[in-house]
Motif scaffolding. Structure first.
Motif: not given
Length: 463
Positions: A284-285, A288, A311, A315, A205, A230-231
């Motif tokens: 990450i999920q 977002t 996005t 983040l 990441t 996309r997340p």
């Protein structure tokens, strides 16, 4: 195309200088992983091939059973991440894929050669937005002009490289590797990460690409970025569950304490990568998770690029330890009907960037972010028979952000002295990279680029 709505800042307005806004205090939202354990890659001859084959970390996270991770030490202990301080700078690389026509982006409105070469495509002054006495911006790029007026958008004339290649694939490889001679085969940002990690495995990441697969520019000998479109496409969904459930699932999958660690085998390396990917997906999920509630899923301003930059902003606000984000906008291969196609793309580009910087300003992150935008080549000076242009060479690039010295930089291409019908480059793109590496990311560019290149005076030394 979207109408001017939602209070969008227009070129005729006078936006407040984003730098004047005080940075807001932001609560930490992610716990920094523990220091990485040294990895000596000479012990693991198959790892480089494993990364070279482009194995998807996200795919691994979804397909490797949880019990496979039971032989790995605690995730934080082996995360491989180097904690980043909140004040460290972030680079967003924006690729304009297909070959953007620089002459119809930054228009040489006083150059007769431009109008002679393009009887159908040349933009008259009344359809442009004045930048200085000789150049103007495509009239569709209203929000780019608004950014330019804040003095935080810098265009660089005629960027290219020696012996230009007009193939999309070959030229993109050259830009991604920063090696026109083909001597280097990994990415320039991948080499940056390899260098910055000091011989350790970087957390994936540290570099994130909003793409189906990781771009070559970000792949190194040891580093492979996390890539997703996309997340919600990430496979680990514990973060989307109610907190107690998520904690329970995570606890059930935590490795048990083991004896003192032994040298890591290739199988253990694979297990660790899978576990790291799962935890990255969760992070990450979580960052977002409320996009839909805030309208992120329904907001179409700026098209797909606007969605990707929203996005990225989320983040950043969530405290991700990511140093480089990579996004792209395609469609610039304008062999036919160029005027309408390029105008629409530049309109979306400006809207997406304006919204991005306004969001960064609101969340107190504006000072931390620099955007570097490039296209693999420009277009021929002369129009073709289909009201379009064919593959060329030198084109305009730009940098944007609070630390940028706005304006026009570099030497414009001489339209009376062409290279086989193309604009001759006047700024080597590696000078652009060197400027970003030395002046923003704070590393010695010569180590990354394989030599010294002149730096552009385009990044202000604010601190």
């Amino acid at each position: 195309m979207m109408n001017d709505e939602c209070g969008m800042m227009k070129g005729g307005d006078h936006p407040q200088d984003p730098v004047d806004a005080p940075a807001q205090n932001r609560q930490a939202t992610a716990q920094p992983p523990a220091p990485a354990q040294p990895i000596h890659h000479s012990q693991f001859p198959s790892r480089r091939e494993f990364l070279r084959q482009g194995a998807s970390l996200v795919a691994l996270a979804g397909t490797v059973p949880a019990f496979l991770a039971q032989t790995v030490q605690a995730a934080g202990r082996h995360s491989g991440a180097r904690a980043l301080r909140d004040g460290e700078k972030i680079l967003v690389v924006l690729q304009l894929a297909g070959g953007n026509d620089g002459l119809n982006t930054v228009v040489p409105v006083t150059n007769d050669a431009y109008y002679r070469a393009r009887p159908q495509l040349a933009l008259p002054g009344r359809q442009t937005l004045k930048l200085d006495g000789d150049f103007a911006l495509n009239g569709a790029a209203v929000d780019l002009k608004a950014l330019y007026d804040t003095e935080h958008l810098a265009f660089v004339h005629a960027v290219g490289y020696p012996n230009p290649n007009r193939s999309h694939f070959k030229s993109m490889d050259i830009w991604h590797t920063a090696s026109p001679e083909g001597r280097m085969h990994d990415g320039w940002l991948g080499r940056y990460f390899d260098n910055a990690c000091g011989g350790e495995d970087c957390d994936s990441t540290a570099g994130i690409a909003l793409a189906e697969e990781s771009p070559l520019a970000m792949r190194g000998e040891r580093f492979l970025p996390l890539a997703f479109e996309r997340p919600e496409s990430l496979t680990w969904h514990a973060a989307a569950r109610p907190a107690p459930t998520g904690r329970a699932v995570t606890a059930l999958n935590q490795p048990r304490p083991l004896d003192p660690p032994q040298p890591e085998t290739n199988l253990e390396y694979l297990r660790r990568v899978a576990l790291e990917a799962r935890l990255s997906a969760e992070k990450i999920q979580w960052a977002t998770r409320d996009d839909g509630a805030r309208g992120g899923g329904r907001n179409t301003r700026g098209g797909a690029l606007g969605r990707d930059l929203r996005t990225v902003a989320r983040l950043i606000a969530a405290g991700m330890q990511t140093r480089v984000y990579y996004v792209s906008l395609g469609g610039f291969d304008t062999h036919a009907n160029q005027l309408n196609r390029q105008s629409g793309l530049l309109r979306d580009l400006g809207t997406a960037l304006m919204d991005f910087f306004n969001t960064l300003k609101a969340q107190g992150d504006l000072e931390r972010v620099l955007v570097l935008s490039f296209s693999e080549f420009g277009r021929r000076v002369a129009e073709n028979g289909s009201r379009g242009t064919d593959h060329g060479s030198g084109s305009v690039a730009f940098l944007a952000g609070a630390a940028v010295k706005g304006g026009l930089h570099g030497t414009p291409g001489d339209l009376d002295n062409l290279d086989r019908g193309d604009v001759r480059y006047t700024t080597d793109f590696r000078s652009l990279y060197a400027t970003v590496l030395d002046g923003w990311l704070g590393v010695r560019s010569a180590q990354i680029l394989g030599g010294e290149f002149p730096k552009l005076d385009v990044i202000a030394r604010r601190r």
